[in-house]
Every structure is written in structure tokens, then in C-alpha cells.
Motif scaffolding. Structure first.
Motif, PDB file in Angstrom:
ATOM      1  N   THR A   1       0.804  -1.218   0.000  1.00 46.50           N
ATOM      2  CA  THR A   1       0.000   0.000   0.000  1.00 46.50           C
ATOM      3  C   THR A   1       0.843   1.277   0.000  1.00 46.50           C
ATOM      4  OG1 THR A   1      -0.196  -0.077   2.400  1.00 46.50           O
ATOM      5  CG2 THR A   1      -1.947  -1.125   1.120  1.00 46.50           C
ATOM      6  N   ILE A   2       2.164   1.150  -0.099  1.00 45.64           N
ATOM      7  CA  ILE A   2       3.027   2.319  -0.248  1.00 45.64           C
ATOM      8  C   ILE A   2       2.900   2.832  -1.684  1.00 45.64           C
ATOM      9  CG2 ILE A   2       5.395   3.171  -0.163  1.00 45.64           C
ATOM     10  CD1 ILE A   2       4.382   2.424   2.566  1.00 45.64           C
ATOM     11  N   SER A   3       2.789   4.133  -1.851  1.00 46.39           N
ATOM     12  CA  SER A   3       2.627   4.726  -3.173  1.00 46.39           C
ATOM     13  C   SER A   3       3.807   4.411  -4.078  1.00 46.39           C
ATOM     14  CB  SER A   3       2.481   6.243  -3.052  1.00 46.39           C
ATOM     15  OG  SER A   3       2.573   6.871  -4.309  1.00 46.39           O
ATOM     16  N   ASP A   4       3.514   4.082  -5.345  1.00 47.99           N
ATOM     17  CA  ASP A   4       4.560   3.824  -6.325  1.00 47.99           C
ATOM     18  C   ASP A   4       5.468   5.028  -6.521  1.00 47.99           C
ATOM     19  OD1 ASP A   4       3.788   1.242  -6.842  1.00 47.99           O
ATOM     20  OD2 ASP A   4       2.733   1.698  -8.704  1.00 47.99           O
ATOM     21  N   ASP A   5       4.965   6.221  -6.245  1.00 49.64           N
ATOM     22  CA  ASP A   5       5.731   7.445  -6.494  1.00 49.64           C
ATOM     23  C   ASP A   5       6.737   7.764  -5.398  1.00 49.64           C
ATOM     24  OD1 ASP A   5       4.389   7.916  -8.892  1.00 49.64           O
ATOM     25  OD2 ASP A   5       2.791   9.044  -7.894  1.00 49.64           O
ATOM     26  N   ARG A   6       6.638   7.075  -4.252  1.00 47.27           N
ATOM     27  CA  ARG A   6       7.574   7.349  -3.159  1.00 47.27           C
ATOM     28  C   ARG A   6       8.982   6.910  -3.545  1.00 47.27           C
ATOM     29  NH1 ARG A   6       5.172   6.946   2.083  1.00 47.27           N
ATOM     30  NH2 ARG A   6       7.255   6.990   3.035  1.00 47.27           N
ATOM     31  N   GLN A   7       9.966   7.721  -3.200  1.00 47.90           N
ATOM     32  CA  GLN A   7      11.352   7.296  -3.313  1.00 47.90           C
ATOM     33  C   GLN A   7      11.617   6.240  -2.235  1.00 47.90           C
ATOM     34  OE1 GLN A   7      13.944   7.823  -5.215  1.00 47.90           O
ATOM     35  NE2 GLN A   7      13.413   9.607  -6.471  1.00 47.90           N
ATOM     36  N   THR A   8      12.341   5.189  -2.586  1.00 45.75           N
ATOM     37  CA  THR A   8      12.670   4.196  -1.560  1.00 45.75           C
ATOM     38  C   THR A   8      13.550   4.801  -0.465  1.00 45.75           C
ATOM     39  OG1 THR A   8      14.483   3.403  -2.973  1.00 45.75           O
ATOM     40  CG2 THR A   8      12.415   2.179  -3.054  1.00 45.75           C
ATOM     41  N   SER A   9      14.279   5.855  -0.794  1.00 46.80           N
ATOM     42  CA  SER A   9      15.085   6.547   0.218  1.00 46.80           C
ATOM     43  C   SER A   9      14.229   7.340   1.190  1.00 46.80           C
ATOM     44  CB  SER A   9      16.093   7.475  -0.458  1.00 46.80           C
ATOM     45  OG  SER A   9      15.436   8.408  -1.290  1.00 46.80           O
ATOM     46  N   ASP A  10      12.934   7.448   0.912  1.00 39.51           N
ATOM     47  CA  ASP A  10      12.003   8.192   1.761  1.00 39.51           C
ATOM     48  C   ASP A  10      11.245   7.262   2.707  1.00 39.51           C
ATOM     49  OD1 ASP A  10      10.798  10.613   2.561  1.00 39.51           O
ATOM     50  OD2 ASP A  10       9.039  10.200   1.329  1.00 39.51           O
ATOM     51  N   LEU A  11      11.649   5.990   2.757  1.00 40.92           N
ATOM     52  CA  LEU A  11      10.943   5.000   3.560  1.00 40.92           C
ATOM     53  C   LEU A  11      11.708   4.655   4.829  1.00 40.92           C
ATOM     54  CD1 LEU A  11       9.880   2.498   0.748  1.00 40.92           C
ATOM     55  CD2 LEU A  11       8.545   4.394   1.698  1.00 40.92           C
ATOM     56  N   SER A  12      11.024   3.970   5.721  1.00 42.08           N
ATOM     57  CA  SER A  12      11.635   3.367   6.904  1.00 42.08           C
ATOM     58  C   SER A  12      11.586   1.853   6.705  1.00 42.08           C
ATOM     59  CB  SER A  12      10.870   3.750   8.169  1.00 42.08           C
ATOM     60  OG  SER A  12      10.820   5.151   8.319  1.00 42.08           O
TER      61      SER A  12
END
Length: 280
Positions: free
Chosen positions: A26-37
Motif C-alpha cells: 500500500t506504499i505509493s509507487d511514487d515514493r522514493q525508496t530513500s524516503d521510507l523506513s
């Protein structure tokens, strides 16, 4: 060490139960993976060697199913193959086993992304290839679209179902990202279990997590909470650090990659939850 069928509830942020084996769905496809935890493990395959060498109690498959999305893989270069080692101690697995488990997990969970540090461990012996060539040979057994081969850190939608290798070794490769490009905290030597030494380690971990929270969203941060010495075995250190981590994580935040010894499900839950809150 069988599969883990953990589930976590996000009712407090409007989500129903989420299967931790596919929590990235459910994480948005547009999120940078560097913006995740991303929950992670240090010495992810180190299951043998006694209290001074063992760093994990869950198999790799169990870690993935429990929500771990960063793993730390150490390979010895021996007879042109890549047995998994922690120092001198063979961990009863080879890099081929790691790739098979990882790709099998991604086949079954195509919404997920695995980040994997690959590092050369212990003394090379009886080789006619370089370490980089041995890694490439193993990787070549899988379709190239299963590994991130692009330039720079991918967005979530670009890397779903893929292994993103963080290359912590010399030599060329057709895949992955240089490990040295990450912003890393790995102060692993903890002289003792005395409160002052645990506090010093915790302060370095906390400071780097806060840096990840506030820093550039295009930078990939990696924080190791692991530590050891002759007077502080990994299991004893992890008991204290994991307890501190469980209390530290809170609310909407970007913590980066967090690598732990003897990872616990309650800490994984808290790290995962911050991503859902950020998307809510």
C-alpha cells in the motif's frame, strides 16, 4: 525457524490488518525508496557460532515474512564459490541459497523490495576469479529484471519485486548501487555492557536516526544498532538496544534502513507503522 505469519493492525491511522509479508503493497509507487523506513538485520545469516558470533535467531525466509526489507550478507571467497561467513565461522549456507530464498520470496510477494548489502568476509582462498566475478556469476542465474540495474535510488514502483544490491566490494557489476553512497552509522565496537558504553552506542544510533528523519529525502540512510566486543556479546547488546528502539520510534517519520541484531517483531512493527502513517 519456519515461516512467520505475522499481522499488524493500523486501526489508529485508519488501516485494517496488514500482512507483514507484503506490507509495502500500500506504499505509493511514487515514493522514493530513500524516503521510507525499512526494518533490517545486521549479519542476517549469522545463526551459528555461539553467543560471540550469532547475531540472529530467525532464518532469512522468516525475516522476510516478518517484514525485514534490508539484509546484510557476508560472503567468503573460497574455491571460486561464496559460502556465508561471520568471520572465520561458516554459516552453513552459500550465496546461492541467499539468492534463491530472496528471489522466491519476491516471486511470491511482487509488491515488496529487498535491499541487500553484499560484503566480502574473512580470508579468500583457492580462487581463480575475483570476488566481484563470483558474485556476478551467481546473479547471472536469475533474469536481469529481478535486480535493480538502474542509475540512482529507485522509486517504489520502479523496484517492486526486485532485489536492490548495495555493493560493498571492489569490482564492476551490472546491477545495484555502491554501498559507499549511503549515509551510514556503524559504530559497532561497544567496550562493555556498562551503562556508559550502552549509552554512548545508543546516542550514536539515536543521532543518526534523527539525521535520517530530518535529512535529504534523496539520501539513503543506514543505521546499525548492532554492537559487540570481547566483553559485550551481540545478544546482550541487542536486548538493550532493541528495547530502546521500540520506545524511540513514533509517529510519522522517515528512519531509513535500520539494521538490528536479534531483530524483534515489536520493533519491526514500529518501523513499518511509520511508513503507513506517512502515507495516511
Amino acid at each position: 525457524m519456519g515461516a512467520c505469519c505475522c499481522r499488524i493492525s493500523y486501526k489508529d491511522v485508519g488501516y485494517g490488518p496488514v500482512d507483514t509479508s507484503r506490507w509495502m503493497s500500500t506504499i505509493s509507487d511514487d515514493r522514493q525508496t530513500s524516503d521510507l523506513s525499512l526494518p533490517g538485520t545486521h549479519e542476517s545469516m549469522s545463526l551459528y557460532g555461539g553467543c560471540w558470533a550469532q547475531c540472529q535467531s530467525w532464518s532469512l525466509a522468516t525475516q522476510y515474512n516478518a517484514g525485514v526489507r534490508f539484509v546484510d550478507i557476508r560472503c567468503r571467497h573460497f574455491n571460486n564459490s561464496l559460502p556465508i561467513h561471520h568471520g572465520v565461522i561458516y554459516q552453513h549456507a552459500n550465496f546461492d541459497d541467499v539468492l534463491k530464498t530472496t528471489i522466491s520470496f519476491l516471486d511470491a510477494h511482487p509488491t515488496e523490495i529487498i535491499f541487500m548489502r553484499i560484503r566480502e568476509e574473512y580470508l579468500p582462498k583457492n580462487n581463480t576469479t575475483t570476488f566481484a566475478e563470483a558474485v556476478q556469476t551467481c546473479v547471472n542465474k536469475y533474469p536481469p529484471d529481478r535486480l535493480w540495474c538502474g542509475d540512482g535510488i529507485p522509486r517504489v514502483g520502479e523496484a517492486r519485486g526486485m532485489l536492490v544490491v548495495l555493493r560493498n566490494y571492489y569490482g564492476s557489476a551490472t546491477f545495484g548501487l555502491p554501498y559507499g553512497d549511503l549515509d551510514i552509522e556503524d559504530r559497532w565496537v561497544i567496550p562493555s555492557l556498562l551503562p556508559r558504553d550502552i549509552t554512548t552506542k545508543w546516542n550514536s544510533v539515536r543521532s543518526h536516526l534523527e539525521k535520517a528523519q530530518q535529512g535529504s529525502r534523496s539520501t539513503l540512510y543506514l543505521t546499525y544498532s548492532s554492537g559487540a566486543s570481547a566483553l559485550a556479546c551481540p545478544c546482550a547488546v541487542s536486548r538493550q538496544l532493541n528495547s530502546l528502539l521500540a520506545k524511540f520510534f513514533h509517529g510519522q517519520a522517515r528512519w531509513g534502513l535500520v539494521a538490528m541484531d536479534f531483530v524483534k517483531i515489536n520493533v519491526i512493527f514500529e518501523i513499518i507503522k511509520s511508513n503507513f502513517q506517512a502515507d495516511s
